[in-house]
Design a protein around this motif. Structure first.
Motif, mmCIF file in Angstrom:
data_model
loop_
_atom_site.group_PDB
_atom_site.id
_atom_site.type_symbol
_atom_site.label_atom_id
_atom_site.label_comp_id
_atom_site.label_asym_id
_atom_site.label_seq_id
_atom_site.Cartn_x
_atom_site.Cartn_y
_atom_site.Cartn_z
ATOM 1 N N ARG A 1 3.734 -3.288 -2.689
ATOM 2 C CA ARG A 1 4.562 -3.407 -3.884
ATOM 3 C C ARG A 1 5.077 -4.845 -4.055
ATOM 4 N NH1 ARG A 1 7.232 0.587 -6.791
ATOM 5 N NH2 ARG A 1 5.484 1.857 -6.038
ATOM 6 N N ASN B 1 2.971 0.839 1.698
ATOM 7 C CA ASN B 1 3.298 0.953 0.275
ATOM 8 C C ASN B 1 4.343 -0.087 -0.136
ATOM 9 O OD1 ASN B 1 1.559 3.127 0.154
ATOM 10 N ND2 ASN B 1 3.176 4.662 0.356
ATOM 11 N N ASP C 1 2.720 4.394 6.666
ATOM 12 C CA ASP C 1 2.224 4.451 5.288
ATOM 13 C C ASP C 1 3.279 3.909 4.325
ATOM 14 O OD1 ASP C 1 -0.228 5.764 6.001
ATOM 15 O OD2 ASP C 1 0.908 7.615 6.231
#
Length: 208
Positions: A71, A67, A63
């Motif tokens: 980004r 992320n 995860d």
């Protein structure tokens, strides 16, 4: 070499090795399955990605990777299981950023855990499926069949298990080829995916 699309059929707890699981990949336009032995942490991460309703309180490693990638506008386009050597599967993650494609080497379990999170397709080459694919009974464990099937995965401590290997070790080296084929048939009938994968690899070594 032609690519074959795969889906996740399910995760089965190893009956012979503590803390190991068999990840079952299914040929989309065929009946063959590709069992891959993975560790407990990777099995847990894949199971959580399959169960959309389960949200860990803190991001797992995969995860966090997602992320981080989002980004910086990095997208996982697809995963390819491109090589099988001595029972070990090798995979590549195809990523894209600013329309520039990059290929990243990865363990198969990590690659699949990320493919699930990015909704990216999973492929392998036909020659790998010809070599390592096996036929399993149609009523084997479904990926989202029952939450109880995944409880064993989710409750396992987050420890890193084995590599993505289906190595046969010394268990089957003393059997003849005909005996191995009989054992493989029995393992398939019993839906013992991890055992079937190990016997299959021993057969592949001798026939290669």
């Amino acid at each position: 070499m032609s690519l074959v699309k795969l889906t996740i059929k399910g995760i089965s707890y190893s009956q012979t090795q503590n803390g190991a699981y068999a990840l079952i990949l299914n040929e989309v336009d065929g009946e063959r399955k590709l069992p891959i032995v993975i560790g407990a942490f990777e099995a847990q991460s894949i199971a959580i990605a399959l169960e959309k309703e389960i949200k860990p309180p803190r991001p797992l490693t995969h995860d966090l990777f997602k992320n981080f990638a989002e980004r910086f506008d990095i997208v996982v386009k697809q995963v390819i299981i491109h090589k099988l050597v001595d029972g070990v599967f090798y995979s590549s993650i195809i990523c894209e950023r600013d329309k520039i494609e990059e290929i990243i080497d990865a363990r198969t379990s990590d690659a699949i855990a990320l493919a699930l999170r990015f909704s990216a397709p999973i492929f392998t080459y036909k020659n790998i499926l010809d070599k390592a694919g096996i036929y399993l009974k149609s009523n084997s464990i479904e990926a989202n069949k029952d939450s109880e099937e995944l409880d064993g995965v989710l409750s396992t401590p987050e420890t890193f298990g084995m590599e993505e290997s289906n190595q046969s070790g010394d268990t089957y080296t003393k059997h003849s080829l005909s005996e191995l084929h009989e054992l493989l048939e029995g393992a398939v009938q019993d839906e013992d995916y991890e055992k079937a994968a190990k016997i299959r690899d021993e057969i592949s070594k001798r026939e290669s």
